[in-house]
Write a protein that holds these residues in place. Structure first.
Motif, PDB file in Angstrom:
ATOM      1  N   GLN A   1       0.828  -1.210   0.000  1.00  0.00           N
ATOM      2  CA  GLN A   1       0.000   0.000   0.000  1.00  0.00           C
ATOM      3  C   GLN A   1       0.862   1.260   0.000  1.00  0.00           C
ATOM      4  OE1 GLN A   1      -3.391   0.123   2.824  1.00  0.00           O
ATOM      5  NE2 GLN A   1      -2.978  -2.048   3.170  1.00  0.00           N
TER       6      GLN A   1
ATOM      7  N   ASP B   1       2.309   1.745  -3.444  1.00  0.00           N
ATOM      8  CA  ASP B   1       1.280   2.198  -4.381  1.00  0.00           C
ATOM      9  C   ASP B   1       0.947   3.679  -4.186  1.00  0.00           C
ATOM     10  OD1 ASP B   1       1.145  -0.325  -5.455  1.00  0.00           O
ATOM     11  OD2 ASP B   1      -0.673  -0.913  -4.367  1.00  0.00           O
ATOM     12  N   ARG B   2       1.144   4.174  -2.977  1.00  0.00           N
ATOM     13  CA  ARG B   2       0.864   5.595  -2.688  1.00  0.00           C
ATOM     14  C   ARG B   2       2.129   6.448  -2.753  1.00  0.00           C
ATOM     15  NH1 ARG B   2      -2.488   5.685   2.797  1.00  0.00           N
ATOM     16  NH2 ARG B   2      -1.640   7.802   2.733  1.00  0.00           N
TER      17      ARG B   2
END
Length: 295
Positions: A165, A168-169
């Protein structure tokens, strides 16, 4: 997202139906209760209650999971834990109501008692690491897929989902994620064997208070069956726990040799959670420090 009259009227109706007694909310006093939710002390004809409110669209089941976690902790009869009363959604706002715990003064053996109760909690066990449902740490989904091996559980349910996560950010770069993957491969040789222990899961100083009996009351759980060093490491992340707490725990239910060295490894999960919750910042540097330590 204030608790307005329309919201409170509907909440009164739901509480009345749930408890089979007429509940009249006379006042909702805004109180300080963390970064994530709006929190209130409800003044009612049946005494005070505690209310949390948040956006039901963003977090549709977060309070349902918290209700479950509080119930799990209460059922162990180890700690004072707020009794969850009801949860749901009203006008697009998710809510959780629990009983209201008044603050008290700490007893002279507060920290020893806290450690003793935590030991009793950790002695609740089951055959595998995990929990019967996913839940949340903060606003982040916490995966609890069962594994019989802690190292595998920690890698696949804790470290790598958050690392992905964060990547991905654009909060972690590819080399850092690769380092995390390599570290996960070492977990089996690092962690000692332990029976799965029922954990609070987010046991920092903001998630306990001194109750009216002078003993620790715990709340805001992220429960699962895990390695008990996780709870101890979490208590060390932001301070606030007295040295007596650790001496008492270690004297009554000793941790395996090397537990002090593994603190940083156990803190890697909440550090990654904070990378996501606070958009990187100094928490990325903290993750890098742990990786450097375990290279």
């Amino acid at each position: 997202m204030m608790a307005d009259a329309l919201f409170l009227n509907e909440l009164s109706s739901q509480l009345s139906a749930k408890l089979a007694v007429k509940i009249q909310i006379n006042q909702a006093e805004r109180i300080q209760g963390g970064d994530i939710n709006e929190t209130y002390r409800l003044v009612t004809n049946e005494g005070p209650w505690f209310l949390k409110v948040n956006d039901a669209r963003r977090y549709p089941d977060m309070f349902a999971k918290e209700f479950s976690g509080l119930s799990t902790l209460r059922n162990t009869q180890t700690f004072a834990v707020p009794e969850p009363v009801c949860h749901g959604a009203i006008y697009g706002r998710a809510f959780l109501v629990t009983d209201y715990k008044e603050k008290g003064g700490a007893s002279t053996d507060f920290w020893e008692g806290f450690a003793g109760n935590l030991i009793k909690l950790h002695q609740h066990t089951q055959a595998h690491f995990g929990f019967n449902e996913y839940n949340y740490i903060g606003t982040l989904k916490q995966y609890n897929t069962p594994y019989t091996n802690w190292a595998v559980f920690y890698a696949f349910n804790r470290i790598m989902p958050l690392a992905k996560q964060a990547y991905d950010r654009f909060l972690l770069d590819k080399p850092l994620v690769t380092q995390l993957e390599q570290l996960c491969k070492k977990f089996t040789s690092i962690f000692p064997d332990e029976r799965p222990a029922l954990l609070h899961g987010d046991l920092w100083s903001g998630n306990f208070m001194v109750g009216p009996d002078g003993k620790a009351c715990i709340y805001d759980p992220a429960v699962y069956y895990g390695h008990r060093e996780m709870d101890l490491a979490m208590t060390r992340l932001f301070g606030g726990f007295d040295t007596r707490f650790y001496y008492a725990y270690q004297s009554l239910f000793p941790l395996a040799n090397g537990w002090q060295e593994r603190i940083s490894l156990c803190q890697l999960y909440p550090l990654l959670a904070h990378v996501l919750l606070f958009n990187g910042g100094s928490y990325v540097d903290s993750v890098k420090e742990v990786l450097k330590e375990w290279q």
